[in-house]
Design an enzyme around this catalytic site. Sequence first.
Site, PDB file in Angstrom:
ATOM      1  N   LYS A   1       0.840  -1.197   0.000  1.00  0.00           N
ATOM      2  CA  LYS A   1       0.000   0.000   0.000  1.00  0.00           C
ATOM      3  C   LYS A   1       0.878   1.249   0.000  1.00  0.00           C
ATOM      4  O   LYS A   1       2.019   1.203   0.476  1.00  0.00           O
ATOM      5  CB  LYS A   1      -0.862   0.030   1.268  1.00  0.00           C
ATOM      6  CG  LYS A   1      -2.050  -0.916   1.274  1.00  0.00           C
ATOM      7  CD  LYS A   1      -2.835  -0.775   2.566  1.00  0.00           C
ATOM      8  CE  LYS A   1      -4.020  -1.728   2.614  1.00  0.00           C
ATOM      9  NZ  LYS A   1      -5.021  -1.492   1.570  1.00  0.00           N
TER      10      LYS A   1
ATOM     11  N   ARG B   1     -10.547 -11.325   1.475  1.00  0.00           N
ATOM     12  CA  ARG B   1     -11.391 -12.350   0.841  1.00  0.00           C
ATOM     13  C   ARG B   1     -10.722 -13.719   0.864  1.00  0.00           C
ATOM     14  O   ARG B   1     -11.387 -14.738   0.874  1.00  0.00           O
ATOM     15  CB  ARG B   1     -11.752 -11.911  -0.588  1.00  0.00           C
ATOM     16  CG  ARG B   1     -10.575 -11.696  -1.487  1.00  0.00           C
ATOM     17  CD  ARG B   1     -10.941 -10.908  -2.743  1.00  0.00           C
ATOM     18  NE  ARG B   1     -11.067  -9.465  -2.473  1.00  0.00           N
ATOM     19  CZ  ARG B   1     -11.379  -8.562  -3.389  1.00  0.00           C
ATOM     20  NH1 ARG B   1     -11.652  -8.930  -4.640  1.00  0.00           N
ATOM     21  NH2 ARG B   1     -11.477  -7.281  -3.069  1.00  0.00           N
TER      22      ARG B   1
HETATM   23  N1  BES Z   1      -8.151  -3.627   4.227  1.00  0.00           N
HETATM   24  C1  BES Z   1      -8.342  -3.165   2.902  1.00  0.00           C
HETATM   25  C2  BES Z   1      -9.633  -2.365   2.728  1.00  0.00           C
HETATM   26  C3  BES Z   1      -9.757  -1.095   3.520  1.00  0.00           C
HETATM   27  C4  BES Z   1      -9.477   0.118   2.906  1.00  0.00           C
HETATM   28  C5  BES Z   1     -10.211  -1.090   4.817  1.00  0.00           C
HETATM   29  C6  BES Z   1      -9.629   1.299   3.621  1.00  0.00           C
HETATM   30  C7  BES Z   1     -10.352   0.080   5.533  1.00  0.00           C
HETATM   31  C8  BES Z   1     -10.072   1.284   4.923  1.00  0.00           C
HETATM   32  C9  BES Z   1      -8.380  -4.351   1.928  1.00  0.00           C
HETATM   33  O1  BES Z   1      -7.649  -5.459   2.297  1.00  0.00           O
HETATM   34  C10 BES Z   1      -7.836  -3.870   0.624  1.00  0.00           C
HETATM   35  O2  BES Z   1      -6.735  -3.452   0.607  1.00  0.00           O
HETATM   36  N2  BES Z   1      -8.637  -3.941  -0.422  1.00  0.00           N
HETATM   37  C11 BES Z   1      -8.240  -3.515  -1.703  1.00  0.00           C
HETATM   38  C12 BES Z   1      -8.764  -4.491  -2.715  1.00  0.00           C
HETATM   39  C13 BES Z   1      -8.243  -4.265  -4.102  1.00  0.00           C
HETATM   40  C14 BES Z   1      -6.770  -4.579  -4.162  1.00  0.00           C
HETATM   41  C15 BES Z   1      -9.026  -5.140  -5.061  1.00  0.00           C
HETATM   42  C16 BES Z   1      -8.832  -2.131  -1.936  1.00  0.00           C
HETATM   43  O3  BES Z   1      -9.956  -1.896  -1.511  1.00  0.00           O
HETATM   44  O4  BES Z   1      -8.140  -1.292  -2.491  1.00  0.00           O
HETATM   45 ZN    ZN Z   2      -5.592  -5.336   1.718  1.00  0.00          ZN
END
Ligand code: BES
Ligand code: ZN
Length: 501
Positions: A281, A355
């Site tokens: 990230k 997921r």
């Molecule tokens: N934990 C994150 C989602 C999240 C984002 C929670 C902001 C709380 C606040 C999740 O694991 C994630 O990173 N999801 C990605 C999925 C994508 C790579 C398809 C996302 O939402 O960007």
């Molecule tokens: Zn994630």
Amino acid sequence: MRITVKSGPQGRHGIRVVGGLQGERGLERLLPASTGRDRALRRLLEGAGFRGARNETAFLPHGRGWVLAVGLGKAKELSLDTTRQFAATAARTVRARGHTSLSLPVLKERGLGASELVAQALTEGALLGLYRYDALREVPKEDRAKRIDAVTLVVERPSETGPARRGVAKAEVLAEAVRLVRDLINGPANLVTPTVLANEARRIARRYRLRCQVTPFARLKRLGFGGIVGVGQGSAHPAQFIVLDYRPARPAPGLGGARVKATFALCGKGITFDSGGLSLKPSSKMEQMKCDMSGAAAVLGTVQAAAALKLPVRIIGIIAATENMPSGTAQRPGDVIKTLSGKTIEVINTDAEGRLVLADCLHYAKRYKPDAVIDVATLTGACVVALGSEAIGLMTKDETLAARINQAGKRTYERVWRLPLWDEYAPMMKSDIADIKNVSNTGEAGTITAAKFLEIFTEGLRWAHLDIAGTAWTEKGKPYVPKGAVGIGVRLLIQLLEDWK
Ligand code: BES
Ligand code: ZN
Ligand code: ZN
């Protein structure tokens, strides 16, 4: 802190708190009714510019002590949630002024309902509003000497004390669970590791005599929990799979009593830190990703509260606790993993890890033949974009379950908003080499495609998905939600389970 219920006049129990309703031209009237007849107090408050706007405060000397007036807003907007806010604002203001006790009127107005519910809302508001997380400071930011020791709820008639006490007792259980959830989420990821979550589950199990089974990382590998193992393999803190099982006590023979009305499985995403893994990230706000175990914390809190309230339903909390870290042992984009269900997944993006671990949890839930399965997860950034911080994303094909969750959301003000789960959203996850891949091609409807992914592992289950990515954490805060972890989910789920028929 002690919360007691008394009937009769409100004075003599610490700072007296009165409510103000806002009219077209300033303050309309004061609550409770007895206060409304106090002309001198009204003039004093108007002189101070108090209009009764929601959460407006005026702290004034009156009679032999102090009075705190807290605005309730317009009469037609009165609700149990404004009642929660009222109590939270009152308790926080009294504490900030250095006083240690207050009395709150159990309001009787249209739109509020029975004394039991009002007393519950007042207690929730006060306890949740006074929450603070300062366990980690050498010198606490707010003077720790400033604390409330006693809250008195004042009812008009003696016949209301019984119901009001029941409301207080229930709220105390709920607030304790929410505080636990907040502590776990606010706690940084170096302190709240998967092992710590497992120990928390064990502690709850000991206290309420529940069954708790923790499966450590090495065994998960052997047992084929490929989703959890894939996500956890990059971390120095071993992943833990936690099952916390609450069964209501069987009623004594011949005495009737509560039967087990239904069996629920609650699955929680417990990523104690989500760095994204090798699909790292951006560093901005990455520190917030300690909140990625909010679903797991909500499940722990819900099982604890259900056990404390002795709800007549069986609840199996199923939690995948692990970090998502980059390292030499981390899974790579392109890796194919085999989940507990036998289905294989091509991991295109290691940041879509929730997921993967939930796939194993949902499949595992099947062995209990539950009447319903609900998963709770900070699953997608897309949910934050779509619904912001006011609504939980709800996805299910089951109309009845949707209606019940929606109803519980309205009652607790942990509101949900339903998104479609139409099958047309599904084919975006076809993989060239595995059964599925973990992200869709288009990037459209990220919250829904994530839910469609989970759906694959819920065959034969009555299932609903709650995406709490936008609601688990707040940078703004509200009267009964200080900045940081919200503790969302416990009140919603307990309400749902309580109302289950
Ligand atoms: N934990 C994150 C989602 C999240 C984002 C929670 C902001 C709380 C606040 C999740 O694991 C994630 O990173 N999801 C990605 C999925 C994508 C790579 C398809 C996302 O939402 O960007
Ligand atoms: Zn994630
Ligand atoms: Zn995540």
